[in-house]
Design a protein around this motif. Structure first.
Motif, mmCIF file in Angstrom:
data_model
loop_
_atom_site.group_PDB
_atom_site.id
_atom_site.type_symbol
_atom_site.label_atom_id
_atom_site.label_comp_id
_atom_site.label_asym_id
_atom_site.label_seq_id
_atom_site.Cartn_x
_atom_site.Cartn_y
_atom_site.Cartn_z
ATOM 1 N N ARG A 1 0.721 -1.159 -0.121
ATOM 2 C CA ARG A 1 0.048 0.009 0.049
ATOM 3 C C ARG A 1 0.910 1.134 0.145
ATOM 4 N N ALA A 2 0.097 2.268 -0.190
ATOM 5 C CA ALA A 2 1.090 3.603 -0.051
ATOM 6 C C ALA A 2 0.320 4.440 0.774
ATOM 7 N N ASP A 3 1.275 5.064 1.772
ATOM 8 C CA ASP A 3 1.003 5.846 2.891
ATOM 9 C C ASP A 3 0.850 7.398 2.093
ATOM 10 N N ALA A 4 0.030 7.989 2.921
ATOM 11 C CA ALA A 4 -0.120 9.472 2.509
ATOM 12 C C ALA A 4 1.099 10.319 2.668
ATOM 13 N N GLN A 5 1.367 11.120 1.692
ATOM 14 C CA GLN A 5 2.955 12.026 1.644
ATOM 15 C C GLN A 5 3.863 11.019 1.049
ATOM 16 N N GLN A 6 3.663 9.868 0.830
ATOM 17 C CA GLN A 6 4.830 9.039 0.361
ATOM 18 C C GLN A 6 5.159 9.275 -1.138
ATOM 19 N N ALA A 7 6.103 8.981 -1.489
ATOM 20 C CA ALA A 7 6.390 9.025 -3.155
ATOM 21 C C ALA A 7 6.025 7.924 -3.648
ATOM 22 N N SER A 8 5.553 8.021 -4.935
ATOM 23 C CA SER A 8 4.991 6.886 -5.624
ATOM 24 C C SER A 8 5.341 6.874 -7.218
ATOM 25 N N ARG A 9 5.700 5.793 -7.628
ATOM 26 C CA ARG A 9 6.039 5.367 -8.957
ATOM 27 C C ARG A 9 4.809 5.219 -9.798
ATOM 28 N N PHE A 10 3.574 5.081 -9.231
ATOM 29 C CA PHE A 10 2.447 4.696 -10.242
ATOM 30 C C PHE A 10 2.147 6.079 -10.937
ATOM 31 N N PHE A 11 2.150 7.169 -10.221
ATOM 32 C CA PHE A 11 1.654 8.469 -10.753
ATOM 33 C C PHE A 11 2.519 9.145 -11.238
ATOM 34 N N PRO A 12 2.463 9.741 -12.493
ATOM 35 C CA PRO A 12 3.390 10.434 -13.361
ATOM 36 C C PRO A 12 4.032 11.702 -12.365
ATOM 37 N N ASP A 13 3.365 12.309 -11.466
ATOM 38 C CA ASP A 13 3.848 13.284 -10.717
ATOM 39 C C ASP A 13 4.759 12.800 -9.292
ATOM 40 N N GLY A 14 4.821 11.497 -9.270
ATOM 41 C CA GLY A 14 5.412 10.958 -8.317
ATOM 42 C C GLY A 14 5.032 11.282 -6.837
ATOM 43 N N LYS A 15 3.603 11.371 -6.819
ATOM 44 C CA LYS A 15 2.961 11.693 -5.262
ATOM 45 C C LYS A 15 1.928 10.681 -5.040
ATOM 46 N N VAL A 16 1.856 10.145 -3.971
ATOM 47 C CA VAL A 16 0.671 9.359 -3.595
ATOM 48 C C VAL A 16 -0.817 10.214 -3.551
ATOM 49 N N ASN A 17 -0.755 11.166 -2.712
ATOM 50 C CA ASN A 17 -1.916 12.061 -2.808
ATOM 51 C C ASN A 17 -2.120 12.867 -4.025
ATOM 52 N N GLN A 18 -3.365 12.482 -4.487
ATOM 53 C CA GLN A 18 -3.677 13.062 -5.882
ATOM 54 C C GLN A 18 -5.082 14.126 -5.834
ATOM 55 N N ALA A 19 -4.917 14.883 -6.601
ATOM 56 C CA ALA A 19 -6.162 16.037 -6.407
ATOM 57 C C ALA A 19 -7.009 15.420 -7.265
ATOM 58 N N PRO A 20 -8.638 15.599 -6.738
ATOM 59 C CA PRO A 20 -9.671 14.843 -7.500
ATOM 60 C C PRO A 20 -9.698 15.522 -8.861
ATOM 61 N N PRO A 21 -10.267 14.521 -9.675
ATOM 62 C CA PRO A 21 -10.575 15.057 -10.934
ATOM 63 C C PRO A 21 -11.510 16.259 -11.203
ATOM 64 N N VAL A 22 -11.179 16.968 -12.260
ATOM 65 C CA VAL A 22 -11.819 18.088 -12.324
ATOM 66 C C VAL A 22 -13.502 17.975 -12.221
ATOM 67 N N GLY A 23 -14.384 18.445 -11.669
ATOM 68 C CA GLY A 23 -15.877 18.293 -11.691
ATOM 69 C C GLY A 23 -16.172 17.577 -10.554
ATOM 70 N N THR A 24 -15.335 16.952 -9.766
ATOM 71 C CA THR A 24 -15.651 16.090 -8.854
ATOM 72 C C THR A 24 -16.526 16.751 -8.018
ATOM 73 N N VAL A 25 -17.555 16.282 -7.442
ATOM 74 C CA VAL A 25 -18.528 16.814 -6.176
ATOM 75 C C VAL A 25 -18.620 15.805 -5.341
ATOM 76 N N ALA A 26 -18.287 16.207 -3.992
ATOM 77 C CA ALA A 26 -18.515 15.531 -2.857
ATOM 78 C C ALA A 26 -19.900 14.963 -2.465
ATOM 79 N N ARG A 27 -20.054 13.638 -2.015
ATOM 80 C CA ARG A 27 -21.479 13.268 -1.911
ATOM 81 C C ARG A 27 -22.135 14.075 -0.863
ATOM 82 N N GLY A 28 -23.320 14.538 -1.281
ATOM 83 C CA GLY A 28 -24.175 15.612 -0.216
ATOM 84 C C GLY A 28 -23.882 16.885 -0.817
ATOM 85 N N ASP A 29 -23.001 17.273 -1.356
ATOM 86 C CA ASP A 29 -22.694 18.455 -1.497
ATOM 87 C C ASP A 29 -23.646 19.314 -2.327
ATOM 88 N N LEU A 30 -24.170 18.572 -3.397
ATOM 89 C CA LEU A 30 -25.157 19.349 -4.302
ATOM 90 C C LEU A 30 -26.438 19.617 -3.469
#
Length: 176
Positions: free
Chosen positions: A25-54
């Motif tokens: 598994r990957a811990d938060a704030q850890q480096a990652s080779r899976f994502f192109p930017d090398g970070k585990v934490n990723q911003a949500p995709p554009v247009g993502t709305v949290a459940r209940g927010d609407l």
């Protein structure tokens, strides 16, 4: 034959799972080779709305009717969230001003009386000047209640005593 198959299934279930507690598994704030930017934490995709927010934000779309209950709720919320800085009378003389914080504007200034309700909604949600956002603290329905109460405070500071109903004038005359 069936017993043998059940025994094999049971043994496979028991011994087929090695150490599930230690999975890769990957811990938060850890480096990652899976994502192109090398970070585990990723911003949500554009247009993502949290459940209940609407549904939560839909309350902001239309101003509710000004009722006694709404005004009482507005007063309660104003005194909790706004009066420490703006003062109980919304004159900018809250308790934090006495402790060295910058004085907020008097909400009965002509420019704020003329401001649309949406201005106050935006200030509550996003902050303004020294004031930080209260979006996480004040629920959308309570924002409308606060705006209604601010309007009542503004009106109360502009009305002349002679314009009040007789019963209210007599009450004021009895005050020290």
């Amino acid at each position: 034959m069936i017993r043998g198959a059940l025994l094999l299934l049971l043994l496979g279930t028991l011994f087929g799972c090695d150490d599930m507690a230690n999975q890769p598994r990957a811990d938060a704030q850890q480096a990652s080779r899976f994502f192109p930017d090398g970070k585990v934490n990723q911003a949500p995709p554009v247009g993502t709305v949290a459940r209940g927010d609407l549904a939560r934000e839909a309350v902001l779309a239309e101003r509710p009717a000004l009722t006694v209950a709404l005004m009482q709720r507005g007063r309660e919320r104003f005194e909790i969230f706004c009066s420490p800085c703006h003062g109980v009378a919304a004159d900018g003389n809250g308790t934090v001003v006495n402790r060295g914080f910058p004085r907020p504007p008097d909400l009965a200034e002509p420019r704020l009386i003329a401001a649309p309700d949406q201005h106050f909604m935006d200030v509550i949600a996003h902050g303004y000047g020294q004031m930080y956002s209260y979006a996480a603290r004040v629920q959308p329905a309570d924002r409308w209640a606060i705006v209604g109460y601010i309007r009542a405070l503004q009106f109360s500071r502009r009305v002349e005593v002679a314009e009040l109903p007789e019963i209210d004038r007599k009450t004021l005359e009895r005050l020290p």
